[in-house]
Design a protein around this motif. Structure first.
Motif, mmCIF file in Angstrom:
data_model
loop_
_atom_site.group_PDB
_atom_site.id
_atom_site.type_symbol
_atom_site.label_atom_id
_atom_site.label_comp_id
_atom_site.label_asym_id
_atom_site.label_seq_id
_atom_site.Cartn_x
_atom_site.Cartn_y
_atom_site.Cartn_z
ATOM 1 N N VAL A 60 -0.578 22.794 40.488
ATOM 2 C CA VAL A 60 -0.116 22.841 39.111
ATOM 3 C C VAL A 60 0.883 21.706 38.923
ATOM 4 N N CYS A 61 0.747 20.980 37.818
ATOM 5 C CA CYS A 61 1.730 19.948 37.481
ATOM 6 C C CYS A 61 2.386 20.341 36.162
ATOM 7 N N VAL A 62 3.695 20.475 36.181
ATOM 8 C CA VAL A 62 4.458 20.798 34.984
ATOM 9 C C VAL A 62 4.947 19.474 34.395
ATOM 10 N N LEU A 63 4.582 19.204 33.150
ATOM 11 C CA LEU A 63 4.925 17.933 32.530
ATOM 12 C C LEU A 63 6.206 18.007 31.711
ATOM 13 N N GLU A 64 7.097 17.074 31.989
ATOM 14 C CA GLU A 64 8.295 16.911 31.169
ATOM 15 C C GLU A 64 7.971 15.910 30.068
ATOM 16 N N TYR A 65 8.558 16.111 28.915
ATOM 17 C CA TYR A 65 8.341 15.193 27.803
ATOM 18 C C TYR A 65 9.659 15.041 27.048
ATOM 19 N N VAL A 66 9.711 14.109 26.130
ATOM 20 C CA VAL A 66 10.929 13.850 25.377
ATOM 21 C C VAL A 66 11.392 15.137 24.693
ATOM 22 N N ASP A 67 12.648 15.443 24.833
ATOM 23 C CA ASP A 67 13.292 16.610 24.224
ATOM 24 C C ASP A 67 12.814 17.963 24.756
ATOM 25 N N CYS A 68 12.165 17.980 25.918
ATOM 26 C CA CYS A 68 11.789 19.288 26.474
ATOM 27 C C CYS A 68 13.037 19.944 27.073
ATOM 28 N N GLN A 69 13.007 21.238 27.188
ATOM 29 C CA GLN A 69 14.141 21.961 27.746
ATOM 30 C C GLN A 69 14.016 22.006 29.256
ATOM 31 N N VAL A 70 15.040 21.531 29.941
ATOM 32 C CA VAL A 70 15.036 21.510 31.400
ATOM 33 C C VAL A 70 14.891 22.929 31.942
ATOM 34 N N SER A 71 15.463 23.896 31.259
ATOM 35 C CA SER A 71 15.364 25.284 31.716
ATOM 36 C C SER A 71 13.921 25.767 31.697
ATOM 37 N N ALA A 72 13.119 25.288 30.756
ATOM 38 C CA ALA A 72 11.704 25.675 30.705
ATOM 39 C C ALA A 72 10.961 25.108 31.913
ATOM 40 N N ILE A 73 11.237 23.858 32.257
ATOM 41 C CA ILE A 73 10.595 23.231 33.421
ATOM 42 C C ILE A 73 10.979 23.982 34.688
ATOM 43 N N ARG A 74 12.268 24.215 34.865
ATOM 44 C CA ARG A 74 12.728 24.914 36.076
ATOM 45 C C ARG A 74 12.221 26.348 36.123
ATOM 46 N N GLY A 75 12.151 26.999 34.961
ATOM 47 C CA GLY A 75 11.645 28.368 34.920
ATOM 48 C C GLY A 75 10.184 28.456 35.323
ATOM 49 N N LEU A 76 9.366 27.529 34.819
ATOM 50 C CA LEU A 76 7.949 27.519 35.199
ATOM 51 C C LEU A 76 7.777 27.240 36.682
ATOM 52 N N ARG A 77 8.541 26.290 37.196
ATOM 53 C CA ARG A 77 8.446 25.994 38.634
ATOM 54 C C ARG A 77 8.825 27.219 39.456
ATOM 55 N N ASP A 78 9.848 27.954 39.019
ATOM 56 C CA ASP A 78 10.285 29.142 39.735
ATOM 57 C C ASP A 78 9.216 30.233 39.687
ATOM 58 N N ILE A 79 8.590 30.407 38.534
ATOM 59 C CA ILE A 79 7.520 31.412 38.407
ATOM 60 C C ILE A 79 6.371 31.099 39.361
ATOM 61 N N PHE A 80 5.942 29.830 39.407
ATOM 62 C CA PHE A 80 4.850 29.461 40.304
ATOM 63 C C PHE A 80 5.261 29.578 41.772
#
Length: 75
Positions: free
Chosen positions: A21-41
């Motif tokens: 799984v690759c979680v994509l960061e984009y302009v103005d994305c919330q860092v907490s959303a990225i870290r949360g998805l990584r933690d869930i996986f």
């Protein structure tokens, strides 16, 4: 836990299946959303290793989408 297994998620050699799984960061994305998805996986991967037969692994990476004159591209 054995490094080899049989079943639908194992290849012909008996190696464990790996989901990627690759979680994509984009302009103005919330860092907490990225870290949360990584933690869930990560938790799902630990669960798959402990309870699945054959054991599986989920590999998570993080990418970024950037914009250029030619359009967006993934880094």
């Amino acid at each position: 836990m054995s490094p080899t297994a049989t079943g639908p998620h194992a290849d012909g050699t008996g190696a464990r299946g790996v989901g990627e799984v690759c979680v994509l960061e984009y302009v103005d994305c919330q860092v907490s959303a990225i870290r949360g998805l990584r933690d869930i996986f990560r938790v799902a991967s630990e669960y798959a290793v402990e309870s699945a037969d054959p054991a599986g692994v989920i590999r998570v990476s993080t990418g970024a989408v950037s914009a250029t004159d030619d359009g967006p591209f993934m880094v």
